[in-house]
Design a protein around this motif. Structure first.
Motif, mmCIF file in Angstrom:
data_model
loop_
_atom_site.group_PDB
_atom_site.id
_atom_site.type_symbol
_atom_site.label_atom_id
_atom_site.label_comp_id
_atom_site.label_asym_id
_atom_site.label_seq_id
_atom_site.Cartn_x
_atom_site.Cartn_y
_atom_site.Cartn_z
ATOM 1 N N ILE A 95 -30.563 -6.558 83.248
ATOM 2 C CA ILE A 95 -31.924 -6.186 82.862
ATOM 3 C C ILE A 95 -32.952 -6.746 83.847
ATOM 4 N N SER A 96 -32.649 -7.864 84.459
ATOM 5 C CA SER A 96 -33.566 -8.442 85.445
ATOM 6 C C SER A 96 -33.601 -7.607 86.718
ATOM 7 N N PHE A 143 -34.004 6.968 71.440
ATOM 8 C CA PHE A 143 -33.603 6.102 70.328
ATOM 9 C C PHE A 143 -33.145 4.752 70.859
ATOM 10 N N LEU A 144 -33.686 3.677 70.296
ATOM 11 C CA LEU A 144 -33.245 2.334 70.667
ATOM 12 C C LEU A 144 -32.729 1.594 69.446
ATOM 13 N N GLN A 145 -31.542 1.044 69.570
ATOM 14 C CA GLN A 145 -30.936 0.232 68.522
ATOM 15 C C GLN A 145 -31.042 -1.240 68.889
ATOM 16 N N ALA A 146 -31.568 -2.035 67.945
ATOM 17 C CA ALA A 146 -31.602 -3.480 68.138
ATOM 18 C C ALA A 146 -30.214 -4.023 67.813
ATOM 19 N N ILE A 202 -36.335 -0.918 78.050
ATOM 20 C CA ILE A 202 -35.047 -0.230 77.917
ATOM 21 C C ILE A 202 -35.256 1.216 77.485
ATOM 22 N N LEU A 203 -36.204 1.444 76.582
ATOM 23 C CA LEU A 203 -36.440 2.806 76.102
ATOM 24 C C LEU A 203 -37.211 3.648 77.117
ATOM 25 N N ASN A 204 -37.876 3.001 78.048
ATOM 26 C CA ASN A 204 -38.615 3.727 79.089
ATOM 27 C C ASN A 204 -37.841 3.826 80.406
ATOM 28 N N ALA A 205 -36.601 3.353 80.404
ATOM 29 C CA ALA A 205 -35.789 3.364 81.616
ATOM 30 C C ALA A 205 -35.412 4.798 82.001
ATOM 31 N N PRO A 206 -35.097 5.032 83.269
ATOM 32 C CA PRO A 206 -34.719 6.384 83.707
ATOM 33 C C PRO A 206 -33.468 6.903 83.014
ATOM 34 N N GLU A 207 -32.567 5.988 82.635
ATOM 35 C CA GLU A 207 -31.286 6.384 82.049
ATOM 36 C C GLU A 207 -30.997 5.526 80.819
ATOM 37 N N ASP A 267 -41.341 -11.553 74.100
ATOM 38 C CA ASP A 267 -40.628 -11.224 75.344
ATOM 39 C C ASP A 267 -39.542 -10.185 75.077
ATOM 40 N N PHE A 268 -38.859 -10.349 73.949
ATOM 41 C CA PHE A 268 -37.755 -9.447 73.625
ATOM 42 C C PHE A 268 -38.271 -8.056 73.267
ATOM 43 N N VAL A 269 -39.444 -7.999 72.650
ATOM 44 C CA VAL A 269 -40.069 -6.696 72.362
ATOM 45 C C VAL A 269 -40.402 -5.979 73.668
ATOM 46 N N ASP A 270 -40.917 -6.715 74.639
ATOM 47 C CA ASP A 270 -41.195 -6.151 75.956
ATOM 48 C C ASP A 270 -39.918 -5.584 76.571
ATOM 49 N N ALA A 271 -38.808 -6.317 76.413
ATOM 50 C CA ALA A 271 -37.519 -5.854 76.943
ATOM 51 C C ALA A 271 -37.098 -4.546 76.281
ATOM 52 N N MET A 272 -37.270 -4.455 74.969
ATOM 53 C CA MET A 272 -36.875 -3.238 74.257
ATOM 54 C C MET A 272 -37.691 -2.032 74.721
ATOM 55 N N GLU A 273 -38.970 -2.238 74.956
ATOM 56 C CA GLU A 273 -39.807 -1.150 75.463
ATOM 57 C C GLU A 273 -39.336 -0.697 76.845
#
Length: 322
Positions: A287-288, A115-118, A226-231, A218-224
């Motif tokens: 995030i970088s 789950f990702l919250q904007a 974040i949701l695909n991160a290991p943690e 760019d921000f959509v790419d960031a959200m993806e």
């Protein structure tokens, strides 16, 4: 899903082979360009209301998702002052009901649902330091910021419960799909109309507000990411560079070849918000370094792209009305 971020996200996910389901407030048949509504071919749309938990929960149960992106809610700080209760309900309480429905679905199915919250930089309304990062104290100054703060805390609560729940703390971001009710789009559309002789004056509120403006794709790419991160974690998503509304005005009129913008722009105090956040500028170190994300478009290019789009819409008689 018909909004600025939702439509870019849908296009990205579809290109990766995902089946994409999106919530819409009404049957998506005739998108309204200047309201920021964009339909994406291949999306399976569901009509629903975020303020009705049973409705949203039923849709989630029927879809059985792997990933849930919550990008919905009252998206205008100005509008939140006109509709504070509705903002609290749609941008705050509804997030809790969506988290709970996702959690229950995960428990029933036995599979992880991410789950990702904007979230929003408006969390930091009274920030005592600049730039802001993930550890900056939460201190909203608007109904919008307060609703987002409640939702942000709820994400943390469900993460503590064992759910993969993350927040993208989004700073201002723009695109060709920005609705006309936002000051940035009002500026670019106004500059295009004045340059074309279709408008005499552009009325604006507070020109001194300072924000960190980025490019929505760019921000959509960031959200993806974040949701695909290991943690599951929270990340500030910004550019790290701030500009005033006046800078935005100057860049927009420069893009249409008008140097003396003061001659065609008037300040109307009635358009100013009752309370406005201090300088908003995000620190994207986390995030970088952890997800390798960087913004791709600078401020001047972003404003110029929006102006060119509004000039094109003006020629096609699809420009917003003032």
């Amino acid at each position: 899903m018909t909004g600025q971020d939702g439509s870019y996200l849908a296009e990205s996910l579809l290109s990766q082979g995902w089946a994409v389901h999106g919530l819409a407030r009404h049957a998506p048949a005739h998108p309204h360009i200047n309201e920021g509504e964009t339909l994406v071919e291949g999306v399976q749309y569901h009509v629903g209301d975020l303020s009705r938990p049973d409705e949203v929960g039923s849709i989630l149960k029927s879809v059985q998702p792997d990933l849930v992106f919550n990008l919905g809610g009252i998206s205008s700080v100005y509008q939140s002052w006109q509709q504070p209760y509705e903002t609290a309900l749609v941008s705050g309480a509804s997030v809790v009901s969506m988290l709970e429905a996702t959690w229950q679905l995960q428990q029933e199915s036995g599979k992880e649902i991410r789950f990702l919250q904007a979230s929003s930089a408006e969390l930091f309304g009274e920030a005592k330091s600049t730039p802001q990062n993930e550890m900056t104290p939460i201190s909203p100054v608007s109904p919008y910021g307060a609703a987002k703060a409640f939702a942000h805390h709820a994400v943390s609560v469900y993460r503590g419960r064992g759910m993969f729940a993350a927040s993208a703390i989004l700073y201002n971001h723009e695109s060709l799909r920005r609705p006309a009710k936002f000051v940035t789009r009002k500026i670019t559309a106004g500059a295009a109309a004045i340059a074309a002789g279709k408008l005499d004056k552009l009325s604006l509120g507070n020109l001194s507000a300072v924000r960190d403006w980025g490019w929505a794709p760019d921000f959509v790419d960031a959200m993806e990411r974040i949701l695909n991160a290991p943690e599951a974690m929270d990340f500030v998503v910004a550019t790290g560079v701030s500009h005033s509304v006046q800078d935005f005005v100057e860049a927009a009129f420069a893009a249409v070849g008008i140097e003396d913008w003061r001659a065609v722009v008037e300040v109307d105090d009635s358009l100013a918000r009752p309370s406005d956040a201090a300088e908003m500028r995000g620190d994207i170190t986390k995030i970088s370094s952890e997800l390798g994300w960087q913004p791709s478009m600078d401020f001047e290019s972003l404003v110029a792209a929006m102006v060119r789009n509004d000039q094109s819409l003006l020629q096609d008689d699809q420009a917003p009305q003032f």
